[in-house]
Design a protein around this motif. Sequence first.
Motif, mmCIF file in Angstrom:
data_model
loop_
_atom_site.group_PDB
_atom_site.id
_atom_site.type_symbol
_atom_site.label_atom_id
_atom_site.label_comp_id
_atom_site.label_asym_id
_atom_site.label_seq_id
_atom_site.Cartn_x
_atom_site.Cartn_y
_atom_site.Cartn_z
ATOM 1 N N ALA A 250 3.504 -7.085 1.620
ATOM 2 C CA ALA A 250 4.111 -5.753 1.611
ATOM 3 C C ALA A 250 3.247 -4.743 2.348
ATOM 4 O O ALA A 250 3.759 -3.842 3.033
ATOM 5 N N SER A 251 1.922 -4.902 2.246
ATOM 6 C CA SER A 251 1.025 -3.923 2.869
ATOM 7 C C SER A 251 1.098 -3.968 4.390
ATOM 8 O O SER A 251 0.832 -2.963 5.053
ATOM 9 N N THR A 252 1.442 -5.127 4.960
ATOM 10 C CA THR A 252 1.571 -5.209 6.420
ATOM 11 C C THR A 252 2.721 -4.345 6.930
ATOM 12 O O THR A 252 2.774 -4.009 8.105
ATOM 13 N N MET A 253 3.620 -4.001 6.027
ATOM 14 C CA MET A 253 4.760 -3.142 6.386
ATOM 15 C C MET A 253 4.605 -1.751 5.772
ATOM 16 O O MET A 253 5.567 -0.969 5.748
ATOM 17 N N ASN A 254 3.380 -1.460 5.301
ATOM 18 C CA ASN A 254 3.080 -0.161 4.692
ATOM 19 C C ASN A 254 4.034 0.181 3.552
ATOM 20 O O ASN A 254 4.488 1.323 3.399
ATOM 21 N N THR A 255 4.358 -0.828 2.749
ATOM 22 C CA THR A 255 5.209 -0.623 1.582
ATOM 23 C C THR A 255 4.552 -1.271 0.372
ATOM 24 O O THR A 255 3.536 -1.963 0.490
#
Length: 596
Positions: A250-255
Amino acid sequence: MRRAASRALRTTCQCTVRGLSRTTGRPRRIVFPQHSSVALGARSSSSSSRPNHALSEPLRSSMYIRRLSVAFVSGLVGYGAWYTYKGNNALEQATGRAYTTTATQLAPDAGPTRTVLVVGADELHTGTFVGEGPISKNADGSGRNVLEMLTPEQATEKMRQNEVSFMVNRGQGVLRYDIVQVASNNPIEDDHAEKIVEVAPPSSSEDKSNSDWMFWGVFDGHAGWTTSAKLRETLINYVAREINTTYKAASTMNTMPSPEAIDAAMKAGFTRLDDEIVHESVDNVLKSKSKRVAAELLGPALSGSCALLSYYDSSSKTLRVACTGDSRAVLGRRGANGKWTATALSEDQTGSNPNEAARMRKAHPGEARVIHNGRVLGGLEPTRAFGDASYKWSRAVSEQLRASFFGRSSSPYLKTPPYVTAEPVVTTTKVQPEKGDFMVMATDGLWEMLTNEEVVGLVGKWIETQTEQSNSQLSSAWSKMFGSSKGLPVETAKDGGAGGQKTPIRLQQWGISPDEPERFVVKDNNVATHLVRNALGGKNEDQVSALLTLVSPFSRRYRDDLTVQVIFFGNGQKTGEVLVNEEASSPPKSAFKAKL
């Protein structure tokens, strides 16, 4: 064996992880009259018959070294005056008829009188032995075994032998957790594990402070202890890694990951570990062609275990409970009227649960025996469990392993395996630390003795007593929120408290009315031990002593292994330490000391 908090869980993903881990296994009627005699009637001692890659070291039961050590001196009852208390029959005993003894005139120097248990094939009752000398199992061919009764002080010592309490001074929404184990099987088939993982925030987060992931697990083994031991060593790590991977993705998509994604991660951790236990172990055994390797790897597959795992995220104050099997988690929350409410955070997954029975019949249409007498194929009580490979392997795999190594015969009703799954049901709850929420997690040995409401009310009463008697920082915090009350300060369940869950069958076995007034007591500093004491008899010290005097295998007819965890939520001091609460822990204290 009690182990100090140890190895960190480390991953290569977004979160910086440092960890703290702690690892500590029906009925006829029983009547306990008002005087000192105890009469019990037993049925079969069979339990629910809930009938790996190479480890760095062999699995061991969690009580490998800390076995219950109440010793009975060997020898025969060969002298002294012998009495037994007996009722006429179970129905008459239930009406409260008094027990009598045969009058015998004793010589003045006959010696001291001691209470004993007489254990037969189908009954158990107390008696007295007059005279000096050893009392132990009797091998005179009468079919009876004799044990000297524990005194109330010895019973308390046995209950407290495997208790431990931790103060969590991390300011992350958890104040304390207490644990106790009391064995019935030998070795105990229950196990448990705890871990606190410190997590660095994602780089995109505005809040740069670390948070905690806290895990607590209880594992109820059956048909052996090896599966529950495997879960103690590995399950939290499997689940934490899956959650970490989900956050990283999720962090790779800033979510942030969705709630559904986190639930799925917990389920994946369970099912991947079970696949390793049940299926990968077979591949490795067949490749090795070694019976030694088979013995090591197939143990956790051939036995089984339920698993109850709670995951608390301090940053969101979210508590997730994943349940596979019939252990249970219950939340206690204080209402505006001063009473606590009990909310089940899991549902017992057995063949007697209509929801589980319907799921099983839908998955295996046309198989009349898929659930029979409340059991899978008529044999296994839990419908979800780790291991229990004889319900998951094909008949061909079972027979191949049996022919080349060892194993169990497949059920004659086995047609479309797998019948049992390790996939848990996950529930989500928002915790309110500021209101003093708490959670009780326990194997079914507790829930067959007490209802959800009784357990929550007993914890509530224990909190009130601690507040009145102690000047500790924790009690001071509680005193601001909670006053005292008469009886158990808990709301009565509108549905009677069942809700598809198991009910306390032991009360009927012991001839005790659930409405019996004043049967509970508060006398333990460890709240988990407090629950066990009241489950075994509370104020009735004769009953508590009798049940704890029983040794395996006879004890299993009257009580199961007991593993209880109680977690107190709240906003305490923040020193970063997790320390042993020595007042509520059995010695040696030094074995438990742990810091992050």
